[in-house]
Scaffold this motif. Structure first.
Motif, mmCIF file in Angstrom:
data_model
loop_
_atom_site.group_PDB
_atom_site.id
_atom_site.type_symbol
_atom_site.label_atom_id
_atom_site.label_comp_id
_atom_site.label_asym_id
_atom_site.label_seq_id
_atom_site.Cartn_x
_atom_site.Cartn_y
_atom_site.Cartn_z
ATOM 1 N N VAL A 185 -9.428 20.154 23.972
ATOM 2 C CA VAL A 185 -9.902 21.533 23.876
ATOM 3 C C VAL A 185 -10.788 21.873 25.067
ATOM 4 C CG1 VAL A 185 -11.382 23.099 22.554
ATOM 5 C CG2 VAL A 185 -9.699 21.681 21.362
ATOM 6 N N VAL A 186 -11.706 20.979 25.401
ATOM 7 C CA VAL A 186 -12.586 21.206 26.558
ATOM 8 C C VAL A 186 -11.760 21.406 27.822
ATOM 9 C CG1 VAL A 186 -14.298 20.109 28.056
ATOM 10 C CG2 VAL A 186 -14.586 20.021 25.580
ATOM 11 N N ALA A 187 -10.746 20.570 28.008
ATOM 12 C CA ALA A 187 -9.908 20.672 29.203
ATOM 13 C C ALA A 187 -9.135 21.984 29.234
ATOM 14 C CB ALA A 187 -8.947 19.489 29.264
ATOM 15 N N LYS A 188 -8.545 22.371 28.092
ATOM 16 C CA LYS A 188 -7.747 23.594 28.044
ATOM 17 C C LYS A 188 -8.610 24.828 28.302
ATOM 18 C CE LYS A 188 -4.110 21.821 24.998
ATOM 19 N NZ LYS A 188 -2.988 21.983 25.939
ATOM 20 N N LEU A 189 -9.801 24.877 27.706
ATOM 21 C CA LEU A 189 -10.686 26.020 27.933
ATOM 22 C C LEU A 189 -11.136 26.087 29.385
ATOM 23 C CD1 LEU A 189 -12.825 25.839 24.675
ATOM 24 C CD2 LEU A 189 -11.178 27.619 25.265
ATOM 25 N N GLY A 190 -11.435 24.913 29.954
ATOM 26 C CA GLY A 190 -11.834 24.871 31.354
ATOM 27 C C GLY A 190 -10.745 25.374 32.283
ATOM 28 N N GLU A 191 -9.494 25.050 31.968
ATOM 29 C CA GLU A 191 -8.362 25.506 32.783
ATOM 30 C C GLU A 191 -8.255 27.026 32.801
ATOM 31 O OE1 GLU A 191 -5.033 23.595 30.998
ATOM 32 O OE2 GLU A 191 -5.597 21.586 31.709
ATOM 33 N N VAL B 133 -18.201 22.629 22.236
ATOM 34 C CA VAL B 133 -17.221 21.907 21.423
ATOM 35 C C VAL B 133 -17.909 20.699 20.790
ATOM 36 C CG1 VAL B 133 -14.967 20.793 21.364
ATOM 37 C CG2 VAL B 133 -15.393 22.661 22.986
ATOM 38 N N ILE B 134 -18.204 20.803 19.506
ATOM 39 C CA ILE B 134 -18.810 19.696 18.764
ATOM 40 C C ILE B 134 -17.718 18.664 18.471
ATOM 41 C CG2 ILE B 134 -20.104 19.033 16.701
ATOM 42 C CD1 ILE B 134 -21.634 20.962 18.521
ATOM 43 N N GLY B 135 -17.975 17.423 18.859
ATOM 44 C CA GLY B 135 -16.914 16.420 18.823
ATOM 45 C C GLY B 135 -16.062 16.513 20.079
ATOM 46 N N GLY B 136 -16.664 17.012 21.138
ATOM 47 C CA GLY B 136 -15.929 17.340 22.359
ATOM 48 C C GLY B 136 -15.486 16.166 23.203
ATOM 49 N N THR B 137 -15.833 14.937 22.793
ATOM 50 C CA THR B 137 -15.371 13.767 23.543
ATOM 51 C C THR B 137 -14.265 13.020 22.803
ATOM 52 O OG1 THR B 137 -17.110 12.371 22.577
ATOM 53 C CG2 THR B 137 -17.618 13.474 24.653
ATOM 54 N N GLY B 138 -13.854 13.512 21.624
ATOM 55 C CA GLY B 138 -12.834 12.839 20.821
ATOM 56 C C GLY B 138 -11.430 13.265 21.193
ATOM 57 N N LEU B 139 -10.460 12.846 20.377
ATOM 58 C CA LEU B 139 -9.042 13.101 20.648
ATOM 59 C C LEU B 139 -8.758 14.581 20.836
ATOM 60 C CD1 LEU B 139 -6.024 12.231 20.735
ATOM 61 C CD2 LEU B 139 -6.015 12.453 18.233
ATOM 62 N N VAL C 297 -6.369 25.610 18.577
ATOM 63 C CA VAL C 297 -7.817 25.752 18.421
ATOM 64 C C VAL C 297 -8.407 26.538 19.592
ATOM 65 C CG1 VAL C 297 -9.998 24.482 18.399
ATOM 66 C CG2 VAL C 297 -8.091 23.700 16.982
ATOM 67 N N SER C 298 -7.954 26.235 20.799
ATOM 68 C CA SER C 298 -8.474 26.915 21.986
ATOM 69 C C SER C 298 -8.153 28.401 21.968
ATOM 70 C CB SER C 298 -7.900 26.263 23.249
ATOM 71 O OG SER C 298 -8.244 24.901 23.315
ATOM 72 N N ARG C 299 -6.908 28.735 21.632
ATOM 73 C CA ARG C 299 -6.516 30.154 21.569
ATOM 74 C C ARG C 299 -7.310 30.885 20.493
ATOM 75 N NH1 ARG C 299 -1.229 28.056 22.277
ATOM 76 N NH2 ARG C 299 -0.852 28.156 20.041
ATOM 77 N N THR C 300 -7.507 30.237 19.366
ATOM 78 C CA THR C 300 -8.267 30.856 18.281
ATOM 79 C C THR C 300 -9.706 31.116 18.712
ATOM 80 O OG1 THR C 300 -6.873 29.753 16.637
ATOM 81 C CG2 THR C 300 -9.008 30.561 15.888
ATOM 82 N N ALA C 301 -10.273 30.186 19.436
ATOM 83 C CA ALA C 301 -11.684 30.284 19.825
ATOM 84 C C ALA C 301 -11.963 31.457 20.750
ATOM 85 C CB ALA C 301 -12.127 28.985 20.490
ATOM 86 N N VAL C 302 -11.018 31.797 21.608
ATOM 87 C CA VAL C 302 -11.261 32.878 22.563
ATOM 88 C C VAL C 302 -10.758 34.225 22.038
ATOM 89 C CG1 VAL C 302 -11.238 31.306 24.515
ATOM 90 C CG2 VAL C 302 -9.109 32.424 23.832
#
Length: 248
Positions: free
Chosen positions: A16-22, A5-11, A169-174
Motif C-alpha cells: 500500500v505504501v508503495a502504491k500510494l507513493g507511485e 499506514v498502520i502496519g505499513g511494513t507488513g505484507l 485498499v489504496s484506491r479506497t483510501a484516496v
C-alpha cells in the motif's frame, strides 16, 4: 495527501505504501519498528500530524482468543482517539469477508469488535473486506493439520492476491469515505479442500487432505458460502493458478 499506514511494513502495508507513493501521495509506514505502537499509543500523535487519511492493515501478533480481542480493541481505540485529536478525515481498515458469519472464531469476533469501534467513532470510514490471500493458503493447511492429515470443509473459497488487496485498499483510501463496506475477492472460486490439496501437491508436501463437513476453520464451522463475497464484490485480476505456477 499525507496517508499514514498502520502496519505499513507488513505484507499488505508495504505494498500500500508503495502504491500510494507511485501516485504522488505522502505515504508513511507506521509500525512498532518505525516507532509507532498502537497498543501503547507511542508515536501516534507525531505520525498523525497533518495526515488526512489513516489506513489500518495491522494484525495481532497472537491469534489466541483473549489476546487477539485485546489487541484489536486497544489498538483501534488508541488509534481512533489519536485520529480525532489530529483531525483525520478518513479511516480505512482491512478486514475479512464473512467476519459477521464466523463469530464462533475468536479472531473473527475480534475483527467484528474492531469494525464496531470504527463505525461508532464518528470519523468517516471505509472498511475493506477481503477474502483469504493466496499467501495464506499454507497457514490454512497448517491450522487444519493433525499429524499427517489436513481436515478441511468442502466449502467454496475465492482467494485473492495480496497485490490486488493492496490496490483496492489504496484506491479506497484516496476516494471519498464509504461509511460502509467494500468486498474484494479473487476472480476464481474453488472448493477449499481441493484447493489446499493442489497447493500441497505443488509443494511436494506429503500431507493428506480429507474433506470433513464439520472441520473447523480457525474455530468456526463453515457453511457452503461462509467464505464467499456477496454480489457486487470487486474482483482482483490475478488468477490463483497463475500465481501458484510462479512460486517454484
Amino acid at each position: 495527501m499525507k496517508v499514514v499506514v498502520i502496519g505499513g511494513t507488513g505484507l499488505i502495508g508495504s505494498k500500500v505504501v508503495a502504491k500510494l507513493g507511485e501516485h504522488g501521495h505522502e505515504a508513511v509506514a507506521a509500525a512498532p519498528n518505525t516507532g509507532v505502537n498502537t497498543l501503547t499509543g507511542e508515536g501516534l500523535p507525531e505520525v498523525l500530524k497533518g495526515a488526512s487519511v489513516v489506513i489500518d492493515v495491522s494484525n495481532s501478533p497472537s491469534f489466541e482468543d483473549k489476546a487477539v480481542m485485546e489487541f484489536f480493541r486497544t489498538a483501534t481505540t488508541n488509534l481512533l482517539n489519536a485520529e480525532a485529536d489530529a483531525g483525520v478525515t478518513h479511516h480505512v481498515a482491512l478486514s475479512v469477508v464473512g467476519t459477521e458469519r464466523l463469530q464462533e472464531s475468536g479472531y473473527m469476533r475480534a475483527k467484528q469488535a474492531q469494525e464496531e469501534l470504527i463505525k461508532a467513532s464518528g470519523i468517516p470510514y471505509s472498511i475493506v473486506h477481503a477474502t483469504q490471500f493466496f499467501e495464506f493458503m499454507k497457514s490454512i493447511a497448517d491450522g487444519a493439520t493433525d499429524g499427517d492429515t489436513v481436515r478441511l470443509a468442502p466449502v467454496d473459497i475465492q482467494p485473492i492476491h495480496s497485490d490486488d488487496v493492496a490496490a483496492a485498499v489504496s484506491r479506497t483510501a484516496v476516494g471519498e469515505p464509504l461509511n460502509g463496506l467494500l468486498e474484494v475477492a479473487g476472480p476464481d472460486a474453488f472448493q477449499l479442500d481441493e484447493l489446499i490439496r493442489g497447493v500441497l501437491a505443488a509443494k511436494d508436501d506429503p500431507r493428506t487432505v480429507v474433506a470433513d463437513a464439520h472441520a473447523r476453520y480457525f474455530g468456526a464451522e463453515l457453511q457452503l458460502n461462509s467464505l464467499l463475497p456477496g454480489p457486487g464484490a470487486l474482483l482482483g485480476e490475478t488468477r490463483f493458478t497463475d500465481w501458484l505456477a510462479r512460486q517454484g
